[in-house]
Structure formats: C-alpha cells, structure tokens
Design an enzyme around this catalytic site. Structure first.
Site, PDB file in Angstrom:
ATOM      1  N   GLY A 119       2.787  -1.276   4.361  1.00  0.00           N
ATOM      2  CA  GLY A 119       2.727   0.149   4.069  1.00  0.00           C
ATOM      3  C   GLY A 119       4.127   0.721   3.869  1.00  0.00           C
ATOM      4  N   GLY A 120       4.636   1.382   4.894  1.00  0.00           N
ATOM      5  CA  GLY A 120       5.935   2.068   4.822  1.00  0.00           C
ATOM      6  C   GLY A 120       7.050   1.248   4.182  1.00  0.00           C
ATOM      7  CB  SER A 173       4.939  -2.020  12.110  1.00  0.00           C
ATOM      8  OG  SER A 173       4.670  -0.669  12.415  1.00  0.00           O
ATOM      9  CG  ASN A 192      -1.703   1.236   1.443  1.00  0.00           C
ATOM     10  OD1 ASN A 192      -1.783   2.069   0.543  1.00  0.00           O
ATOM     11  ND2 ASN A 192      -2.311   1.386   2.617  1.00  0.00           N
ATOM     12  CD  GLU A 214      -3.561  -2.659   7.503  1.00  0.00           C
ATOM     13  OE1 GLU A 214      -2.460  -2.928   7.013  1.00  0.00           O
ATOM     14  OE2 GLU A 214      -4.134  -1.577   7.304  1.00  0.00           O
ATOM     15  CE  LYS A 217      -0.063   3.183   4.932  1.00  0.00           C
ATOM     16  NZ  LYS A 217      -0.034   3.289   6.375  1.00  0.00           N
ATOM     17  CG  HIS A 236      -5.917   1.902   5.412  1.00  0.00           C
ATOM     18  ND1 HIS A 236      -5.471   2.807   6.343  1.00  0.00           N
ATOM     19  CD2 HIS A 236      -4.884   1.055   5.176  1.00  0.00           C
ATOM     20  CE1 HIS A 236      -4.209   2.502   6.655  1.00  0.00           C
ATOM     21  NE2 HIS A 236      -3.838   1.449   5.954  1.00  0.00           N
ATOM     22  CD  GLU A 267      -2.905   5.427   6.969  1.00  0.00           C
ATOM     23  OE1 GLU A 267      -2.892   5.552   5.739  1.00  0.00           O
ATOM     24  OE2 GLU A 267      -1.985   4.859   7.604  1.00  0.00           O
ATOM     25  N   GLY A 327       2.502   1.994  11.122  1.00  0.00           N
ATOM     26  CA  GLY A 327       3.507   3.047  11.043  1.00  0.00           C
ATOM     27  C   GLY A 327       4.263   3.308  12.342  1.00  0.00           C
TER      28      GLY A 327
HETATM   29  P1  PGA Z   1       2.648   0.246   7.789  1.00  0.00           P
HETATM   30  O1  PGA Z   1       1.194   0.464   7.169  1.00  0.00           O
HETATM   31  O2  PGA Z   1       3.187  -1.009   7.181  1.00  0.00           O
HETATM   32  O3  PGA Z   1       3.416   1.470   7.409  1.00  0.00           O
HETATM   33  O4  PGA Z   1       2.460   0.111   9.269  1.00  0.00           O
HETATM   34  C1  PGA Z   1       0.354  -0.614   6.914  1.00  0.00           C
HETATM   35  C2  PGA Z   1      -0.954  -0.097   6.376  1.00  0.00           C
HETATM   36  O5  PGA Z   1      -1.409   0.969   6.830  1.00  0.00           O
HETATM   37  O6  PGA Z   1      -1.555  -0.710   5.486  1.00  0.00           O
END
Ligand code: PGA
Length: 249
Positions: free
Chosen positions: A232-233, A211, A8, A165, A10, A93, A95, A171
C-alpha cells in the site's frame, strides 16, 4: 522463484500524476521475472490500459460492484473494469470490510461476478488486533475463507490469489514475525485443502500485505511460503516500488 508484486494505490494520485507513475514503473521493471500489478483508482483504469498495454505491468481495480449493470448509482461493474484492459481486482480489502461494511456474503458475490467477467481476484483476509490478542486469528481467517469462497469451483481458484493482510499491520509500520506469517500462510493453504483438495492447496497463490516497505520486503519475500506481496503506502513512491518489483529469489 518468481513472485507476484501488487501495488495498491488506494485513493491516492490524480490521473495526471498516474501517467508519470505508470510510465516510470513500466520502464523500471522491464525484464523482471516477477509478475507486477498496479491497482489505481477507477478513474485511472482506461489510462492504465493505454499506458501499460505493451509493458509487463498488469493492472487492476481496488474493488468492483457485485452487480452486473443497471441502476446502481456510483458503482463500477466488472465488465467495465475488464474493458479497460485490467486483468485483476482486489476484493474484500479490510478498508472496504471496515469502513464500507462489506460482508462476507457481499464479498462472495463480488468474487463470483469478477470471475464470471474474466478478472483475476486478489481476495484479502486478515484479523484485527483484538482478534489476534484473543488468539482467534486462525479461526477468524478460516471463517472468512469459508464464507468468501462459498460456491467458487476448484478450477476457478486458478484465478484467485489470497492476500493475508492483518488489519493491525496495515499502514502502521508493524509486521508479524516471519514465523507468524509462515503460520498464517500454512493455515490458509490447509483451509484450501480442506475446502477443495491437496492439488488446489499446492497451486494456491498466497500473498502477504500490511506495512511492506523498502526495509522489510526482502525478508518477507525470501520466505518460501509467501508467493508475493500487496503493497500500500510504500508503492506510492514509484522508484521504491520498482525496486521491490525487481527483487529476485
Ligand atoms: P500498507 O497497506 O502497505 O500501507 O500497510 C497495504 C494494503 O492495505 O493493501
């Protein structure tokens, strides 16, 4: 056993940067047994369609509109996403639930819209730290599933993956213990059995996200209850993401 690995991006990378990203990923993951999906911003979807057409990398959107078409300024419909060649969309998600105040009712409508347009759905669920500390995480996630999947038929579940999640892990570099991940994977599967059937439970794809990175992905993916990861990151570095995609189990 093959796993589903989803990146992802983002709101990161420009289309011009994504070109190199997509081409590198496609080259690096050639031959892997795992299913690989990347979810870039909307502006990159048609480009993804061109670049990834003959590769084993599928792609998807990070969100969709709950409406089919019309006067909804700033929205992007499921059929537009599908037309780009995308096969997936992330829905719900944290967010979007948090910052953009998406409710379970809206998420439910988005899932129906995505499925009606032939998109596979990655439905994100997960508790915040306060809920976890209050030992309400299981009840919270079950309620999200009940509300988000209302009116979704059992045969449609073949096109739905659930991503657990926990918000406190996204993050932050923190991840639940393997035992906690297993417990939540079981909770999610049991809730699907309760809502649908034992067969639906057995077929369900459940992912972990929050993470996931180069130092912990092996352990997480080695957990038999985890069918894949949502990254994500750590997927922003295409070389690292490709390494995760190629892992075998
Ligand atoms: P992250 O994000 O791996 O940066 O924690 C995961 C996500 O929000 O899908």
């Amino acid at each position: 056993m093959k796993k589903l690995i989803i990146g992802n991006l983002k709101m990161n990378t420009k289309p011009s940067e994504f070109k190199n990203y997509a081409m590198t990923l496609a080259t690096k993951v050639k031959g892997t047994k795992n299913d690989v999906v990347v979810c870039p911003p909307f502006t990159h979807l048609h480009l993804a369609g061109e670049l990834l057409e003959h590769s084993k990398v599928e792609f998807g959107a990070q969100n969709i509109s709950d409406e089919e078409k019309g006067a909804f300024t700033g929205e992007v419909s499921a059929s537009m996403i599908k037309d780009s060649g995308a096969t997936y969309t992330i829905i719900g998600h944290s967010e979007r639930r948090g910052k953009y105040k998406e409710t379970d009712r809206l998420i439910n409508k988005k899932i129906k819209t995505a499925l009606a347009n032939g998109l596979k759905v990655v439905l994100c669920v997960g508790e915040n730290l306060q809920t976890r500390t209050a030992k309400q995480a299981t009840a919270f996630v079950k309620k999200q599933l009940d509300e988000d999947l209302k009116g979704i038929y059992e045969n449609e579940l073949d096109s739905v993956a659930i991503a657990y999640e926990p918000i406190w892990a996204i993050g932050t570099g923190k991840v639940p213990t393997n035992k906690d991940i297993t417990k939540m994977m079981e909770t999610i599967r049991n809730e699907i059995e309760y809502l649908y059937s034992a067969k639906a439970k057995e077929k369900l794809t459940v992912l972990y996200g929050g993470s996931v990175n180069l130092s912990n992905y092996k352990k997480i993916l080695a957990n038999d209850t985890v069918n894949g990861v949502l990254v994500g990151g750590a997927c922003l570095d295409v070389e690292n993401f490709a390494i995760m995609c190629k892992e075998t189990y």
